[in-house]
Write an enzyme that holds these catalytic residues in place. Sequence first.
Site, short mmCIF file in Angstrom:
data_model
loop_
_atom_site.label_atom_id
_atom_site.label_comp_id
_atom_site.label_asym_id
_atom_site.label_seq_id
_atom_site.Cartn_x
_atom_site.Cartn_y
_atom_site.Cartn_z
N SER A 143 13.40 -31.19 39.08
CA SER A 143 14.36 -31.42 40.15
C SER A 143 14.27 -32.88 40.57
CB SER A 143 14.03 -30.53 41.36
OG SER A 143 14.71 -30.95 42.52
N TYR A 156 8.73 -26.66 47.75
CA TYR A 156 9.58 -26.79 46.58
C TYR A 156 9.28 -28.09 45.82
CZ TYR A 156 13.86 -26.95 43.77
OH TYR A 156 14.77 -27.02 42.73
#
Length: 259
Positions: A143, A156
Amino acid sequence: MSKFSLEGKSAIITGGARGIGEAITITFAEQGAHVHILEFNAESGEQTVNAILAKGGKANFYQCDVSNHEQVKTIVAEIAKNHKIDILINNAGIAHVGNVENTQVEDLDRVYNVNVKGVYNCLHAVVPVMKQQGGGVIINMASIASSVGLSDRFAYSMSKGAALTMTYSVAKDYLEDGIRCNCISPARVHTPFVDGFIKNNYPGKEEEMFDALSKTQPIGRMGKPVEIANLALYLCSDEASFITGTDFPIDGGFIKLNG
């Protein structure tokens, strides 16, 4: 044979029946791969397989919790009995919103178990198979949170940073075994998760928030799952045989053009 063909190849795709994973699964099947979907949601997995089979593609579904080491090991061994494992896509993952203060230990463990341990479990099961067969290609889904600071994404970001560095480690360790390992780092992509997040957190303001979230990407919109899938297709194709140990942001300019 056309460019980026996966004809005759077999691919394991985790979380392969929803969002980005579904787009990768369908794209790979269209390019001739036999896709093996590891998906927690049985209904979604079966629907995706049936859709591929209806179009003449090759697909199998395995209900799987990637955080379960023994389950992953058993499923990979079952696949390897009848198929060469040419490709592994570590896509399965979950999100969490919160900073370090309001991230509870249970939240951290839940994200770690899927996003970090889940990747490890699949690598641990698949890499020995690829070594024995003389090579393969691995894509880990990271990501932009792996590379830049994002507000309220503590757990995350931790997990996606791990996906990035696991990529470098595997790429380095298995160069001589013919295993290529790269990762893809998307910015915000328009998936059902995004729609659900907006609906649950901003009821009555869905259109406004969708527009605001879209504009956080310099290019002016969110990514599309198929755009991530097309990048994965290239990286797993023979045309990308010189590429390993690299992170590929696909972010509408977010990392370099914000600020």
